[in-house]
Design an enzyme around this catalytic site. Sequence first.
Site, PDB file in Angstrom:
ATOM      1  N   GLU A 303       0.894  -1.209   0.235  1.00  0.00           N
ATOM      2  CA  GLU A 303      -0.055   0.097   0.115  1.00  0.00           C
ATOM      3  C   GLU A 303       0.817   1.313   0.087  1.00  0.00           C
ATOM      4  O   GLU A 303       0.423   2.157  -0.526  1.00  0.00           O
ATOM      5  CB  GLU A 303      -1.032   0.018   1.299  1.00  0.00           C
ATOM      6  CG  GLU A 303      -2.430  -0.733   0.923  1.00  0.00           C
ATOM      7  CD  GLU A 303      -3.317  -0.341   1.758  1.00  0.00           C
ATOM      8  OE1 GLU A 303      -2.904   0.196   3.112  1.00  0.00           O
ATOM      9  OE2 GLU A 303      -4.524  -0.439   1.619  1.00  0.00           O
ATOM     10  N   HIS A 347       8.568 -26.382   0.794  1.00  0.00           N
ATOM     11  CA  HIS A 347       7.920 -27.425   0.127  1.00  0.00           C
ATOM     12  C   HIS A 347       6.799 -26.861  -0.667  1.00  0.00           C
ATOM     13  O   HIS A 347       5.883 -27.479  -0.972  1.00  0.00           O
ATOM     14  CB  HIS A 347       7.222 -28.296   1.266  1.00  0.00           C
ATOM     15  CG  HIS A 347       8.287 -28.901   2.217  1.00  0.00           C
ATOM     16  ND1 HIS A 347       8.794 -30.258   2.033  1.00  0.00           N
ATOM     17  CD2 HIS A 347       8.677 -28.391   3.466  1.00  0.00           C
ATOM     18  CE1 HIS A 347       9.682 -30.277   2.953  1.00  0.00           C
ATOM     19  NE2 HIS A 347       9.778 -29.256   3.658  1.00  0.00           N
ATOM     20  N   LYS A 455     -13.588   0.408  -3.789  1.00  0.00           N
ATOM     21  CA  LYS A 455     -14.537   0.955  -2.817  1.00  0.00           C
ATOM     22  C   LYS A 455     -15.949   1.720  -3.602  1.00  0.00           C
ATOM     23  O   LYS A 455     -16.947   1.593  -3.236  1.00  0.00           O
ATOM     24  CB  LYS A 455     -14.118   1.782  -1.898  1.00  0.00           C
ATOM     25  CG  LYS A 455     -13.205   1.354  -0.736  1.00  0.00           C
ATOM     26  CD  LYS A 455     -12.727   2.176   0.100  1.00  0.00           C
ATOM     27  CE  LYS A 455     -11.755   1.792   1.276  1.00  0.00           C
ATOM     28  NZ  LYS A 455     -11.115   2.801   1.987  1.00  0.00           N
TER      29      LYS A 455
HETATM   30  O1  PA5 Z   1      -3.379   1.791   5.857  1.00  0.00           O
HETATM   31  C1  PA5 Z   1      -4.404   2.151   5.533  1.00  0.00           C
HETATM   32  O2  PA5 Z   1      -4.647   3.280   5.800  1.00  0.00           O
HETATM   33  C2  PA5 Z   1      -5.779   1.149   5.297  1.00  0.00           C
HETATM   34  O3  PA5 Z   1      -5.236  -0.266   5.308  1.00  0.00           O
HETATM   35  C3  PA5 Z   1      -6.685   1.140   6.422  1.00  0.00           C
HETATM   36  O4  PA5 Z   1      -6.122   0.759   7.627  1.00  0.00           O
HETATM   37  C4  PA5 Z   1      -7.845   0.321   6.087  1.00  0.00           C
HETATM   38  O5  PA5 Z   1      -8.333   0.634   4.751  1.00  0.00           O
HETATM   39  C5  PA5 Z   1      -8.767   0.341   7.120  1.00  0.00           C
HETATM   40  O6  PA5 Z   1      -9.318   1.584   7.233  1.00  0.00           O
HETATM   41  P1  PA5 Z   1     -10.111   2.199   8.412  1.00  0.00           P
HETATM   42  O7  PA5 Z   1      -9.595   2.064   9.704  1.00  0.00           O
HETATM   43  O8  PA5 Z   1     -10.385   3.486   8.098  1.00  0.00           O
HETATM   44  O9  PA5 Z   1     -11.363   1.196   8.597  1.00  0.00           O
END
Ligand code: PA5
Length: 488
Positions: A303, A347, A455
């Site tokens: 990410e 494995h 989303k």
């Molecule tokens: O790193 C991030 O910002 C995302 O992975 C969020 O943690 C994830 O989408 C969850 O979001 P939220 O805490 O708003 O529910």
Amino acid sequence: MSLRFDFNNMFDFSVNEHGVSQQDINEAMPEAQKAAAHLKKILGNPVFRIKFNLEWAKLPEQKEEDIAAIAKIARQISLKYENVLFLGIGGSYLGLKAAQDALCAPYFNEFNALRKKSPRVYFEGNNLDPDTLSVLLKNLNPKKTFVIVISKSGETTETKAALILVEAWLKKTVGAKYGRQILAITDPESGSLRKRVLAEQARDPLSFRSLPLLKGVGGRFSEFNMGLMHLALVGIDIRKLFLGAKEMFARCSNEDILKNPAYLYALLHFILYQKKDKSLAVLMPFSQTLKSTADWYVQLLAESLGKKYHRRMEVDRNGVENWLTNKDDLFNRGRTPISAAGTNDLHSIQQNNVEGENNKVVTFMRVEKFKTDLKIPGKGDLLSGKGFCQLMQLAREATEWALVSQKRPNCTIIIPEVSAYNWGALLFFFEMATAFEGELYNINAFDQPGVEGYKNYMYYKLGKPGIPQAVTEEIKNKPLIKDSKYII
Ligand code: PA5
């Protein structure tokens, strides 16, 4: 004793043309030094840290009284409830799961003696598969279950859907005051979960108690913030964890990049990606309990560094920065992380690591001392008299040798033992390395615009109001093609 880092197999003297040469380092160093200076500037400035979401670097310095307040709530919960159900996804889940697996005894929920006085711990709201949550709702006693919902935005579908269901489940048995069995960890000011907390507390101050996510801390960098209640509940020493992270911060502030573990790790991976096309990052702890920590790092890397555009930095006369997405400068890159575990995946993925495309860098995590050992009894067998620890070390060394013999670059993080101190240091190391690698590519490592695509599509199909016209047009104009000829 703290973590050590063995980078020998990242260099050409170990893996020939697939490794980094001294010349590669010399060529990359001026840019690396600029990146380090920029990161230092941001980390040293409280306003920038919050503005650009790097406040995570200060989390290990949280005040003693804040830690004590969390521990107090945790004690109250532990005294009253047999189970704690955490709801959260992504950065609001993976750090907790990683801590649970690394720092608590395996089979924690199964054995009272292992849990001591802690409640059983369950994680949900991290998937839309109905089959797991259903089992919990059928089998847990709502009167004995405390719920902790973690969501920075409060809008995340998976977590929100689970919370609505769990609330109905609690209410049915516990009655109108069921909100006293819910604690929310969320943004201190904004978002629908914060609004809900404020409304509930106005009605009943004991309902929907809450803890804040600190400003400038993004989800995947927030284990030392949103994970603290979980750590306190399962009896992990938060102070030791912070000590480990602080020690790592000091080591990762070394301006000599060749002596700075996080910066050197990032730089070597950067060179191997840019110059040698090593686009896959395989994380391979030789420890079952660190597998979830590898999963946590998968999210952090993917990410943070898998981005479409470069960053454009604007700096005004007073040195105030603004980071913009440079839509004229496509990046569309980012190393792809894969988590595996030794020895299980010897494995499995190991075949490909050794003989498949030479496009990977493997990071081993080697634990020097496990909490226990098992000696194999008997005589006459090759394995008789050997310990599991000895075999584990040998298997890891053999894996390293097999990779090097095929010129496959790899490195090893040496962990003296899996303790709160070392785990805190390990997470902090990965966070610093990720932030520095983002600087090397000149991208924003602290946003995740790519997650919006799915989303938006879901929100559009669910009829959520307020979706921008351009987004709805794009979804309408580019439907998925489902030609029956190709569904066989
Ligand atoms: O790193 C991030 O910002 C995302 O992975 C969020 O943690 C994830 O989408 C969850 O979001 P939220 O805490 O708003 O529910």
